[in-house]
Design a protein around this motif. Structure first.
Motif, mmCIF file in Angstrom:
data_model
loop_
_atom_site.group_PDB
_atom_site.id
_atom_site.type_symbol
_atom_site.label_atom_id
_atom_site.label_comp_id
_atom_site.label_asym_id
_atom_site.label_seq_id
_atom_site.Cartn_x
_atom_site.Cartn_y
_atom_site.Cartn_z
ATOM 1 N N GLU A 179 13.918 -8.737 -4.595
ATOM 2 C CA GLU A 179 12.584 -8.801 -5.213
ATOM 3 C C GLU A 179 11.501 -8.455 -4.189
ATOM 4 O OE1 GLU A 179 11.679 -12.155 -7.974
ATOM 5 O OE2 GLU A 179 13.739 -12.769 -7.460
ATOM 6 N N ILE A 180 11.676 -8.936 -2.973
ATOM 7 C CA ILE A 180 10.724 -8.636 -1.901
ATOM 8 C C ILE A 180 10.702 -7.133 -1.647
ATOM 9 C CG2 ILE A 180 10.317 -8.915 0.587
ATOM 10 C CD1 ILE A 180 11.348 -11.851 0.203
ATOM 11 N N GLU A 181 11.875 -6.519 -1.582
ATOM 12 C CA GLU A 181 11.961 -5.078 -1.356
ATOM 13 C C GLU A 181 11.355 -4.286 -2.515
ATOM 14 O OE1 GLU A 181 16.130 -4.513 -0.517
ATOM 15 O OE2 GLU A 181 15.799 -4.743 1.640
ATOM 16 N N GLN A 182 11.530 -4.776 -3.748
ATOM 17 C CA GLN A 182 10.941 -4.099 -4.913
ATOM 18 C C GLN A 182 9.417 -4.076 -4.841
ATOM 19 O OE1 GLN A 182 12.577 -6.036 -8.357
ATOM 20 N NE2 GLN A 182 14.614 -5.160 -8.050
ATOM 21 N N LEU A 183 8.853 -5.036 -4.113
ATOM 22 C CA LEU A 183 7.404 -5.083 -3.934
ATOM 23 C C LEU A 183 6.959 -4.250 -2.728
ATOM 24 C CD1 LEU A 183 6.880 -8.865 -4.743
ATOM 25 C CD2 LEU A 183 6.135 -6.907 -6.135
ATOM 26 N N GLY A 184 7.903 -3.534 -2.132
ATOM 27 C CA GLY A 184 7.573 -2.648 -1.014
ATOM 28 C C GLY A 184 7.545 -3.322 0.338
ATOM 29 N N ALA A 185 8.086 -4.514 0.438
ATOM 30 C CA ALA A 185 8.074 -5.265 1.691
ATOM 31 C C ALA A 185 9.485 -5.361 2.269
ATOM 32 C CB ALA A 185 7.505 -6.667 1.457
ATOM 33 N N SER A 186 9.558 -5.794 3.507
ATOM 34 C CA SER A 186 10.839 -5.987 4.189
ATOM 35 C C SER A 186 10.854 -7.344 4.865
ATOM 36 C CB SER A 186 11.039 -4.924 5.270
ATOM 37 O OG SER A 186 11.031 -3.638 4.720
ATOM 38 N N TYR A 206 5.356 -14.954 8.646
ATOM 39 C CA TYR A 206 4.140 -14.147 8.560
ATOM 40 C C TYR A 206 4.344 -13.061 7.515
ATOM 41 C CZ TYR A 206 3.050 -16.232 13.086
ATOM 42 O OH TYR A 206 2.795 -17.117 14.097
ATOM 43 N N ILE A 207 3.317 -12.832 6.728
ATOM 44 C CA ILE A 207 3.285 -11.679 5.842
ATOM 45 C C ILE A 207 2.250 -10.746 6.463
ATOM 46 C CG2 ILE A 207 2.759 -10.813 3.539
ATOM 47 C CD1 ILE A 207 3.701 -13.568 2.478
ATOM 48 N N ILE A 208 2.743 -9.602 6.904
ATOM 49 C CA ILE A 208 1.919 -8.655 7.639
ATOM 50 C C ILE A 208 1.833 -7.365 6.829
ATOM 51 C CG2 ILE A 208 1.687 -7.377 9.814
ATOM 52 C CD1 ILE A 208 3.481 -9.586 11.089
ATOM 53 N N ASP A 209 0.610 -6.898 6.606
ATOM 54 C CA ASP A 209 0.467 -5.684 5.805
ATOM 55 C C ASP A 209 0.756 -4.443 6.640
ATOM 56 O OD1 ASP A 209 -1.882 -4.971 7.183
ATOM 57 O OD2 ASP A 209 -3.214 -5.648 5.577
ATOM 58 N N THR A 257 2.361 -14.114 -2.771
ATOM 59 C CA THR A 257 1.431 -13.481 -1.836
ATOM 60 C C THR A 257 1.593 -11.969 -1.870
ATOM 61 O OG1 THR A 257 1.445 -15.423 -0.395
ATOM 62 C CG2 THR A 257 0.702 -13.350 0.577
ATOM 63 N N LEU A 258 2.834 -11.493 -1.860
ATOM 64 C CA LEU A 258 3.055 -10.042 -1.914
ATOM 65 C C LEU A 258 2.491 -9.438 -3.189
ATOM 66 C CD1 LEU A 258 6.711 -9.832 -0.538
ATOM 67 C CD2 LEU A 258 4.606 -9.087 0.621
ATOM 68 N N ARG A 259 2.675 -10.106 -4.296
ATOM 69 C CA ARG A 259 2.135 -9.588 -5.568
ATOM 70 C C ARG A 259 0.612 -9.514 -5.535
ATOM 71 N NH1 ARG A 259 6.149 -13.384 -7.874
ATOM 72 N NH2 ARG A 259 7.992 -12.125 -8.322
ATOM 73 N N SER A 260 -0.018 -10.457 -4.828
ATOM 74 C CA SER A 260 -1.482 -10.465 -4.754
ATOM 75 C C SER A 260 -2.018 -9.323 -3.881
ATOM 76 C CB SER A 260 -1.989 -11.803 -4.218
ATOM 77 O OG SER A 260 -1.789 -11.903 -2.814
ATOM 78 N N LEU A 261 -1.149 -8.736 -3.068
ATOM 79 C CA LEU A 261 -1.581 -7.664 -2.173
ATOM 80 C C LEU A 261 -1.438 -6.273 -2.791
ATOM 81 C CD1 LEU A 261 0.026 -8.970 1.139
ATOM 82 C CD2 LEU A 261 -2.376 -9.140 0.421
ATOM 83 N N ILE A 262 -0.806 -6.227 -3.953
ATOM 84 C CA ILE A 262 -0.573 -4.918 -4.597
ATOM 85 C C ILE A 262 -1.830 -4.449 -5.306
ATOM 86 C CG2 ILE A 262 0.759 -3.718 -6.361
ATOM 87 C CD1 ILE A 262 3.106 -5.521 -5.679
#
Length: 123
Positions: free
Chosen positions: A7-14, A89-92, A118-123
């Protein structure tokens, strides 16, 4: 993290887990747990030092580790018995820290669902 990694990867994160474990120990852990995300070695806590999250183990705690048969010097790149405080840490993509969770209680970690929120809020 493993359960939510896709799910994290689907949001473009690693997910990248960083620790002072030796590369050999990190690879063993990665294989034993069948992890799909990266485990990176923070040689002598260099990165953790930059984030200001390293502490020196007090002698009584070293004794506890030893009593449990845990030889930190054998599994860590850190020779002075320092450990990082657990942190997430969530780093953009620009390198800006968008969320930080640091807790001296190693049993308390940021819930993966909060990471997803948090990741969804950054999209």
């Amino acid at each position: 993290m493993q359960e939510k990694n896709s799910e994290i990867e689907q949001l473009g994160a690693s997910v990248i887990a960083v620790s002072p474990l030796t590369a050999i120990k990190s690879n063993e852990l990665h294989e034993n747990l069948c992890l799909s995300f990266t485990l990176a070695t923070d040689y002598q806590n260099t990165l953790a030092d930059e984030f200001g999250i390293v502490f020196t183990l007090p002698t009584p705690l070293i004794t506890v580790y030893n009593d449990f048969g845990i030889d930190l010097k054998a599994v860590s790149t850190e020779e002075s018995l320092r450990l990082p405080i657990p942190a997430t840490y969530i780093i953009d993509q620009s390198g800006l820290i968008r969320h930080a969770y640091i807790n001296t209680d190693y049993t308390e970690r940021l819930e993966p669902e909060e990471i997803l929120t948090t990741l969804r809020s950054l999209i």
